[in-house]
Design a protein around this motif. Sequence first.
Motif, PDB file in Angstrom:
ATOM      1  N   ARG A  48       0.822  -1.207   0.000  1.00 38.41           N
ATOM      2  CA  ARG A  48       0.000   0.000   0.000  1.00 38.41           C
ATOM      3  C   ARG A  48       0.860   1.263   0.000  1.00 38.41           C
ATOM      4  NH1 ARG A  48      -3.100  -1.785   3.405  1.00 38.41           N
ATOM      5  NH2 ARG A  48      -2.099  -0.985   5.295  1.00 38.41           N
ATOM      6  N   VAL A  94     -13.393   9.027  -6.215  1.00 41.00           N
ATOM      7  CA  VAL A  94     -13.237   8.487  -4.862  1.00 41.00           C
ATOM      8  C   VAL A  94     -12.067   9.213  -4.207  1.00 41.00           C
ATOM      9  CG1 VAL A  94     -14.133   6.211  -5.501  1.00 41.00           C
ATOM     10  CG2 VAL A  94     -11.666   6.641  -5.586  1.00 41.00           C
ATOM     11  N   PRO A  95     -11.995   9.241  -2.882  1.00 36.74           N
ATOM     12  CA  PRO A  95     -10.826   9.836  -2.244  1.00 36.74           C
ATOM     13  C   PRO A  95      -9.550   9.104  -2.645  1.00 36.74           C
ATOM     14  CG  PRO A  95     -12.611   9.514  -0.653  1.00 36.74           C
ATOM     15  CD  PRO A  95     -13.014   8.809  -1.910  1.00 36.74           C
ATOM     16  N   GLY A 136      -7.096   8.255  -0.977  1.00 37.35           N
ATOM     17  CA  GLY A 136      -6.734   7.235  -0.005  1.00 37.35           C
ATOM     18  C   GLY A 136      -7.473   5.924  -0.183  1.00 37.35           C
ATOM     19  N   ASP A 137      -8.556   5.941  -0.953  1.00 38.95           N
ATOM     20  CA  ASP A 137      -9.330   4.715  -1.187  1.00 38.95           C
ATOM     21  C   ASP A 137      -8.872   3.951  -2.429  1.00 38.95           C
ATOM     22  OD1 ASP A 137     -10.817   5.347   1.016  1.00 38.95           O
ATOM     23  OD2 ASP A 137     -12.574   6.057  -0.093  1.00 38.95           O
ATOM     24  N   LEU A 138      -7.970   4.521  -3.194  1.00 37.96           N
ATOM     25  CA  LEU A 138      -7.479   3.824  -4.386  1.00 37.96           C
ATOM     26  C   LEU A 138      -6.642   2.624  -3.971  1.00 37.96           C
ATOM     27  CD1 LEU A 138      -6.397   6.915  -6.510  1.00 37.96           C
ATOM     28  CD2 LEU A 138      -8.409   5.482  -6.889  1.00 37.96           C
ATOM     29  N   ARG A 139      -6.833   1.502  -4.646  1.00 37.88           N
ATOM     30  CA  ARG A 139      -6.131   0.271  -4.290  1.00 37.88           C
ATOM     31  C   ARG A 139      -4.912   0.062  -5.165  1.00 37.88           C
ATOM     32  NH1 ARG A 139      -8.518  -4.476  -5.106  1.00 37.88           N
ATOM     33  NH2 ARG A 139     -10.019  -3.677  -6.631  1.00 37.88           N
ATOM     34  N   ARG A 140      -3.849  -0.421  -4.534  1.00 33.51           N
ATOM     35  CA  ARG A 140      -2.633  -0.779  -5.253  1.00 33.51           C
ATOM     36  C   ARG A 140      -2.669  -2.257  -5.619  1.00 33.51           C
ATOM     37  NH1 ARG A 140       0.867   3.296  -7.064  1.00 33.51           N
ATOM     38  NH2 ARG A 140       0.478   5.121  -5.758  1.00 33.51           N
TER      39      ARG A 140
END
Length: 390
Positions: A14, A365-366, A368-372
């Motif tokens: 992350r 989306v914020p 911080g909510d994006l996924r790696r």
Amino acid sequence: MQTVPVVLDAAFVRDPYPIYERLRATGPVHRAVLPDGRGVWLVVGHHEVRAALADPRLTVDKRHANPGGWQGLQLPPALDANLLNLDGPDHARLRRLVTGAFTPRRVAGLRPGIEATAAALLDAMVGRGTADLVADYAVPLPVAVIGDLLGVAPGDRADFKGWTDTMLAAEAGERVDARSALGELLAFLTLLIATKRAHPADDLLSDLVAARDGDGGRLSGDELLSMAFLLLFAGHETSVQLIGSGALALIREPALRGAPGLVEELLRHDGPVGLAVRRFPTEDLTVGDTTIPAGDPVLLALGAAHRDPARYRTPDALDPARPDQGHLGFGHGVHYCLGAPLARLEAEVALGALFARFPEVALTVPAGDLRRRPTIRVRGLVALPVRLNP
């Protein structure tokens, strides 16, 4: 060196940079544990990483690995004889066969085609309102470019990304069906090479088939398959992640769009290759104050080197105008990335075209909510959902 090994887990995937910062504070070399529980050495200091990348005592050749030690993705023999697993004369011989395809002059000639592909992908988004800039843009653009370069018909490119994702997940210790994916990829490449042999065209893969079949046979059969595999795999994956991460950065910091040196700074600040290909010392090797035994797997943390305050002022800032420019994103030494000019051009064209067409693009989306993506070596986004005209 820390006495307790650092675990390269989901938190590391992350955001590895706070972990790298803690490690650098206690030394340039550390023990680390992979997701599958196996141990590696992790080098995090810029000076040490740069020196190690060019040190001939650190080889990518798995024959120098300790028995039972971690070697990375296990490939079938027909795909294993590639440049990422070879050093010495074999590496030099194979590299010479493809160097001409990636010279700055040859790559510059690809610009009109890349621009046309980017424009077509952006045209397809007009009127939709929203898009996923990974699936709709960052993936298909490099896939089209490498497909054209190798001579892969557009209808045969659909599985490229799925095969790549499976292989990277397997390398990181994820429970995926890598054997099936590799079998499908090998069958695909075998048929593609047979097609090029029967119907040669003006493309790089036809040239490699000719090198295999010509007088002197400069490529073995496995070397030909392995080279095709590497060009396909490496030829698009890092560009996908550079475009995706670059788009995110420029959505968040629009003042930097079009800045001179932008692509180079993106490669330094949060480049797609966080960890270089594993290496093995051919003899006991001292790095910093630590002796790494011969044959132990070593990971060189490019991401940590790029945020080292001993090398960069304000290393966490994205600053294309920084006076202390430079990065190791394409490696250093004999394994410097052949495709560097192409990756630079793809990112430059893709990001410039995107924000020229959709200057007001915004996240849905914020951040911080994006996924790696769940891989430890190649950093990238699973998706980048945006509103195109908020």
